[in-house]
Design a protein around this motif. Structure first.
Motif, mmCIF file in Angstrom:
data_model
loop_
_atom_site.group_PDB
_atom_site.id
_atom_site.type_symbol
_atom_site.label_atom_id
_atom_site.label_comp_id
_atom_site.label_asym_id
_atom_site.label_seq_id
_atom_site.Cartn_x
_atom_site.Cartn_y
_atom_site.Cartn_z
ATOM 1 N N ASP C 405 0.826 -1.207 0.000
ATOM 2 C CA ASP C 405 0.000 0.000 0.000
ATOM 3 C C ASP C 405 0.860 1.257 0.000
ATOM 4 O O ASP C 405 0.549 2.225 -0.685
ATOM 5 C CB ASP C 405 -0.928 0.017 1.226
ATOM 6 C CG ASP C 405 -2.074 -0.963 1.070
ATOM 7 O OD1 ASP C 405 -2.730 -1.283 2.085
ATOM 8 O OD2 ASP C 405 -2.310 -1.427 -0.072
ATOM 9 N N GLU C 416 -4.132 2.531 -10.718
ATOM 10 C CA GLU C 416 -5.140 1.699 -10.060
ATOM 11 C C GLU C 416 -6.247 1.221 -10.983
ATOM 12 O O GLU C 416 -6.782 0.125 -10.816
ATOM 13 C CB GLU C 416 -5.735 2.461 -8.872
ATOM 14 C CG GLU C 416 -5.358 1.803 -7.573
ATOM 15 C CD GLU C 416 -5.802 2.546 -6.343
ATOM 16 O OE1 GLU C 416 -7.000 2.875 -6.243
ATOM 17 O OE2 GLU C 416 -4.935 2.767 -5.473
ATOM 18 N N HIS C 422 -4.161 -3.530 -5.624
ATOM 19 C CA HIS C 422 -4.617 -2.833 -4.412
ATOM 20 C C HIS C 422 -5.806 -3.525 -3.752
ATOM 21 O O HIS C 422 -6.175 -3.212 -2.628
ATOM 22 C CB HIS C 422 -4.966 -1.381 -4.760
ATOM 23 C CG HIS C 422 -5.921 -1.279 -5.903
ATOM 24 N ND1 HIS C 422 -5.570 -1.639 -7.182
ATOM 25 C CD2 HIS C 422 -7.206 -0.869 -5.960
ATOM 26 C CE1 HIS C 422 -6.604 -1.446 -7.986
ATOM 27 N NE2 HIS C 422 -7.609 -0.984 -7.269
#
Lengths: 257, 413, 566
Positions: C405, C416, C422
């Motif tokens: 992270d 992303e 993630h």
């Protein structure tokens, strides 16, 4: 603070000495410094008489003066970031390598690779400089990135090779292929040179003397007035062989047809 | 049998041996044949004393060499192109151990090619690719018929001069003014890119029309091979000429297939570059005085070091700087202790304090050699004349130096 | 007789299902034994994590193209220099270190065996010479067959046995370990400046497809009973959308071997790209990982990319030329007659580049999405994805969601949308890591039977002791400690001798080369085959008699023999 280093006579005066520890900052700490004569480690005092005048609180206030024969002493001023080094005679190779601040003044001549990979600060050489003044290192894409290198005499071949920033000023003549591979920055040659700016991709090179062996891969774009002395120069763009968009402006040029 | 003369490294020689002599060589060129037939080797180590040259024993020769190397502040070890990788490897370790400089004949020959490769890479191949595919072959700044006589027949599809002359490229004989290679190659690059309008009518004596023709031939090749020699490496601009040639080949690769190969001279100079690179990181001119490898041709190359009188001892192995180096460099050899490991009396012998003969790699010693295209071939031992190999001698020197240094460390000297 | 006792070692040994037991390891003459006498030297491992010596199953360290990489990068050399000291030679190099640099740095990280990613048979001598100068690791050579003329002819004739015979002769001649295919068919096409785009394209002049080459050689490999499976660098490396090619390739693979995979697909990160161009490239790690999950006959390695400078070097000549066209950096090429190709070009992977950020995520996604760690091994295709000295950071990232992270916060903000990293909570365990860095490699390479990769009785005493106590460390939180520990062992033991202590080399290495010989029946001795010999003589520039690697190049070796079923 003034640090006066007077070179002692050496038993084998031609063995090169690597003296990268001679930068103004190192004298603030008052510790022993070491330099290398060939493959032998020596203390500074073995090769120099050392005289220190006054003190300093910061490197900016330190001036180092080199006297005597240091023409074989290399890497003086390497990574220097502040202060001044004055060399009263000739200096060896790689003077002012990676310099980022401060000033180096050479009253005599400089050997090869003067100001190699400079990033900032200034070098003034009263005499001549050897090959590769203001250049990069083998294989690196970028050479000198900033600062000012000024040579009052002549420069050897490959001056400002891979120039990527900063200013290189040669008052005398430059040799063969000055500014070769240059990408950014300014190269000013008051005298003559041969085959400048091979493979140039950017930046500006000005030759106020005569260019011999003008490279055929530059496209003439017009004329331009060089203000400081009101000299009319012919301007070129190139190096077309290398997809370059640099500027080469010259007073007189001859092709090697 | 593998030929130990030039970097063609022909491995199809047939050799006739009678007793301890080579009496016949088939498939070889004149240069090779000559190498096999030399006699006149030094019978044993010799030393120059006040009374002239005297024969000495192996121990004395080794002692002298070890002392000389250990005492020096800036020792230089030079040569290497006609011995095996095994020997070269020992030499590199010795240089590292004594904090000296090691360099090879590359620095007076194809050093510029290497410098150019370090700037722009090497678009190369093994020679079989050229032989099996090339329809256009360019020889630039070299004279293969004299320096690499079997190159044309072994590695291209042309069997002899006449046939080559009738080939496309030979029709285009580029006769350019000395020193004009850089400009000519640059012009060719621009032309291949399609940028032609601003190029002058003549460049270095070559008319523009010929440029345009050559550009078309090169772009129209199915597979083009570019070979070059010291005519290009040693002319004004040196490595920049090679760089321009490489960048021309790179540009051509956007249109069709092209490769480039330097015509290396001695049969194992490339071998030195290979082992020096994998062991130190740099292909020649390596300075170990600070305990790690430093490389800067022009500064750490043998000719320059000698011309500047920088070194105080020199070991020469498998080459003849006395014959090939400029005068200023050779003069300095006369003023420092010099040891040579070489089977023959040569020009360098005049400058030596001690010379030790060794077996010749490819004749009475075996070992690895690297062809000009990087293919490693094992040179064979076909005779036994009772000489120690370079590798054995250097291995012994290395061992003694290491032992002596340990002793001196303990004693604090 | 030398005896050593490594006491208080906290052992994780997946091949023997040991997971964190504190025990003593008894070593005699280089082998792990039941017990040793009172005269044995004792090393107290102080409860440190103790694993079998690391095994890198795909790394470019030795040979022609690696040395090209060194030779052309003096600026890389000067970036990583160390001084000659004690028994250690001076080293140079950051992404392409000298052989001693490689050997010492791997040893400091606990690695004791390596598989060189690619060796052209014609230039095998060079690889073996460099192996000798990489003295602290046992070495194996992936031998390139992707552009082999005689093999491609056999493939066209659908003659698997003939292909097998050629492979057997070549591997034995050059002391190779396994069949390597790099962009099969593409490297031969590159000999004419062309390439293949995927497995159904036809190779010019040879009239075979990459699919046929791969299938034939997988079957040939199993007929030869070689220890490792075919080792494949898929076609179409690095191209957006190439994941389809990868999935199509995976679909070709039969399950022919009970003890290990039938295909080892290497650096799969580079082969898991979606999208149609650099503008819309995205991660397809999911479908690729799911395919691996469904196919126990496939093992992959990550090919993790890490940010920073490095050098790419592969046998995939055309791919490297495309990188040159993209980045215009210095580019080298080396095509090998009748065999294969190669290309080298330096790169810089930047956090500012969306493409690079997606690449970085994909490698980690593969490792987290492939369920079984035995099927996804840790590697960076050194140095292509990153220099191997970055492995500890990869371990840290795999074991810690928090670390991932934090890194995700520093990369290109548009990433992303293109990745799933993630969303992945999984944190690999110490056991998983032990599998992915040694046990899994040993199994995949087929070298457990010579004692590699485990710490049980009868195992070779290659051992790495990492200065960390797993009971006292939470890798999820203390990832910095994890990274630090894996960077430098307290001891690296090789064949029962301590070779490195706290990163300092303490002995002269005496490594061995592991190679494979498959014994074929007389009728399949290809060296007696007229057509093979004629092709050799006509097209190679080295005579067949001078081609094999002489014994002098392999001073110490272990030959894994098998009986071919032809």
């Amino acid at each position: 603070m003034r640090v006066i280093l007077t070179a002692k006579p050496r038993r084998k005066p031609f063995i090169p000495v690597e003296a990268e520890s001679i930068i103004p900052r190192h004298f603030l700490q008052g510790r022993d410094l070491f330099i290398w004569e060939g493959n032998k480690k020596r203390s500074l005092r073995e090769l120099f008489d050392v005289m220190v005048e006054r003190t300093a609180a910061a490197a900016e206030e330190v001036e180092v003066i080199l006297r005597g024969d240091v023409s074989r002493f290399k890497r003086v001023g390497e990574y220097m970031d502040a202060g001044k080094i004055t060399i009263e005679g000739d200096i060896g190779m790689h003077c002012g390598n990676f310099m980022s601040g401060g000033t180096i003044e050479i009253l005599g001549n400089a050997n090869g690779w003067l100001g190699r990979e400079m990033r900032g600060g200034g070098i003034l050489c009263h005499g001549n400089a050897g090959h590769y003044a203001g250049s990069g290192y083998r294989g690196e894409k970028f050479g000198m990135k900033g600062g000012t290198l000024e040579i009052l005499g002549n420069a050897g071949d490959f001056a400002a090779e891979y120039l990527t920033g900063g200013d290189v000023i040669i008052h005398g003549n430059a040799g063969d292929l000055p500014g070769v591979e240059m990408a950014e920055g300014n190269l000013l040659i008051h005298g003559d040179c041969s085959r400048p700016c091979g493979n140039m991709t950017g930046g500006t090179c000005t030759v106020l003397g005569t260019v011999h062996g003008m490279l055929p891969t530059f496209r003439m774009t017009g004329t331009v007035l060089w203000e400081p002395k009101k000299i009319r120069l012919t301007a070129f763009e190139g190096d077309i062989a290398n997809r370059g968009k640099g500027t080469l402006q010259v007073r007189e040029f001859h092709y090697d047809g | 049998m593998v030929c130990p003369y030039c970097a063609c490294l022909c491995d199809d020689l047939d050799v006739t041996i009678e007793g301890n002599r080579v009496t016949g060589v088939d498939n070889a060129c004149d240069l090779a044949t000559h190498k096999f037939q030399t006699g006149n080797r030094l019978p044993g180590p010799i030393r120059l004393t006040g009374k002239g040259w005297t024969g000495i024993g192996r121990e004395e020769a080794l002692d002298f060499t070890v002392e000389m190397l250990l005492d020096a502040d800036r020792p230089l070890i030079y040569g290497w192109s006609t011995t095996s990788v095994e020997a070269q490897s020992h030499g590199i370790h010795i240089a590292e151990e004594i904090g000296g400089v090691i360099d090879a004949t590359t620095s007076v020959c194809h050093g510029p090619s290497i410098l150019a490769i370090q700037e722009v890479g090497h678009p190369g191949c093994t020679l079989g690719q050229v032989k099996n595919r090339a329809d256009v072959v360019v020889y630039w700044g070299c004279n293969p018929l004299e320096a690499h006589p079997r190159h044309l027949s072994r590695y291209t599809t042309y069997a002899d001069v006449r046939k080559t002359e009738s080939a496309n490229v030979a029709d285009e004989f580029l006769h350019l003014k000395p020193g004009g290679d850089y400009a000519v190659l640059g012009a060719l690059r621009a032309i291949v890119r399609g940028k032609t309008d601003f190029i002058p009518a003549h460049v270095a004596g070559v008319p523009k029309a010929q440029f345009l023709r050559i550009g078309e031939i090169c772009k129209g090749a199915k597979y083009g091979a570019f070979f070059f020699g010291v005519g290009l490496t040693q002319t004004a601009g040196k490595y920049k000429n090679i760089r321009n040639a490489i960048e021309l080949v790179d540009e051509l690769n956007r249109h069709t297939k092209w490769t480039l190969t330097p015509m290396r001279g001695h049969f194992n100079v490339y071998g030195f570059n290979e082992v020096c690179t994998w062991a130190t990181g740099y292909p020649y001119a390596v300075d170990f005085s600070r305990g790690m490898a430093f490389y800067n041709p022009g500064e750490t190359t043998a000719v320059d070091i000698l011309a500047r009188k920088e070194c105080d001892a020199c070991l020469v192995v498998a080459s003849d700087p006395g014959a090939h180096f400029p005068r200023a460099a050779v003069e300095h050899l006369a003023s420092i202790p010099v040891v040579q490991i070489d089977p023959m009396v040569n020009a360098t012998t005049a400058f030596c304090d001690v010379q030790m003969p060794a077996a010749v790699t490819g004749i009475d010693a075996e070992g690895t050699a690297y062809r000009m295209d990087g293919v490693p071939i094992r040179a064979k031992k076909i005779l036994d004349l009772g000489y120690p190999t370079d590798s054995a001698i250097l291995g012994e020197i290395y061992r003694r130096i290491r032992d002596e240094r340990k002793v001196r460390e303990v004693k604090g000297t | 007789m030398t005896e050593l006792l490594l006491s208080n070692a906290c052992v994780i040994d997946p091949l023997n299902r040991v997971n964190g037991d504190v025990m003593d390891i008894a070593i005699r003459d280089g082998w792990i034994v039941e017990s040793v006498g009172n005269g044995a030297e004792v090393i107290d491992a102080k409860g440190f994590l103790t694993l079998a010596g690391g095994i890198d199953s795909h790394t470019h360290l030795c040979g022609t193209k690696v040395n090209f990489g060194r030779y052309m990068m003096p600026e890389d050399m000067r970036a990583g220099r160390t001084i000659r000291r004690g028994l250690m030679h001076a080293t140079s190099g950051y992404s392409v270190p000298t052989t001693y640099g490689n050997s010492y740095r791997y040893s400091a990280m606990g690695y004791t065996s390596i598989l060189e990613g690619a060796m052209a048979p014609l230039e095998a001598r060079h690889t073996h010479e460099e192996f000798s100068a990489t003295p602290l690791q046992d070495t194996m050579a992936n031998t390139l067959f992707d552009g082999n003329w005689s093999v491609m002819e056999a493939v066209r004739e659908k003659d698997v046995k003939r292909a097998a015979a050629i492979v057997a002769w070549t591997l034995a001649a050059v002391k190779g370990f396994a069949i390597k295919l790099t962009n099969p068919g593409g490297t031969e096409a590159w000999g004419w400046g062309k390439n293949v785009t995927c497995i159904r394209d036809t190779v010019p002049h040879f009239d075979v497809t990459p699919a046929e080459i791969i299938e034939t050689l997988i079957r040939a490999n199993e007929l030869l009973r070689l220890p490792h499976s075919v080792h494949l660098h898929c076609n179409n490396l690095g191209a957006p959308g190439n994941y389809q090619c990868t999935l199509g390739t995976f679909d070709l693979v039969p399950d022919l071997n009970k003890e290990r995979q039938s295909l080892y697909a290497t650096h799969v990160q580079f082969h898991a790209y979606g999208g149609t161009s650099w503008k819309d490239i995205n991660s397809k790690a999911e479908p690729v990982a799911y395919a691996v999950n469904r196919k126990p006959q496939i093992v992959i390695d990550m090919g993790q990319m890490m940010f920073g400078k490095t050098t790419t070097m592969t046998a995939d000549g055309p791919m490297e030329f495309n990188l040159y066209r993209l980045h215009h950096n210095k580019w080298s090429n080396h095509d090998v007659e009748l065999e294969t190709g190669s290309g080298i070009i330096p790169v810089y992977y930047s956090k500012k580049s969306l493409v690079n950020c997606v690449m970085w995520a994909i490698g980690l996604e593969l490792a987290l999405l492939v369920k079984d760690p035995w099927q996804c091994l840790l590697a960076t295709d050194n140095p292509n994805g990153a220099p191997f000295v970055r492995y500890p950071e990869i371990i840290g990232l795999l074991m810690s969601r928090r670390y991932r992270d934090e890194e995700l916060r520093t990369i290109h903000p548009g990433t992303e949308k293109r990745i799933v990293l993630h969303t992945l909570d999984r944190e690999l365990t110490w056991y998983d890591i032990a599998v992915m860095t040694r046990a899994g490699q040993a199994k995949a390479l087929g070298i457990t039977k010579i004692g590699k990769g485990h710490l049980g009785i009868g195992g070779e005493a290659d051992i790495a002791v990492y200065p960390i106590r797993i009971g006292e460390t939470d890798p999820s939180r203390d990832y910095a400690a994890v990274v630090s520990a894996f960077q430098r062992t307290a001891w690296t033991i090789k064949r029962g001798r301590v070779v490195t202590r706290d990163g300092e080399v303490v002995v002269e290495g005496t490594n061995r080369t592991i190679w494979a010989r498959s014994r074929v029946p007389e009728a399949y001795d290809i060296s007696k085959d007229d057509r093979f010999v004629k092709t050799f003589d006509r097209y190679y520039t080295v005579r067949m008699a001078n081609y094999p690697v002489q014994d002098a190049y392999i001073p110490r070796s272990t030959c894994i023999e098998s009986e071919a079923v032809l």
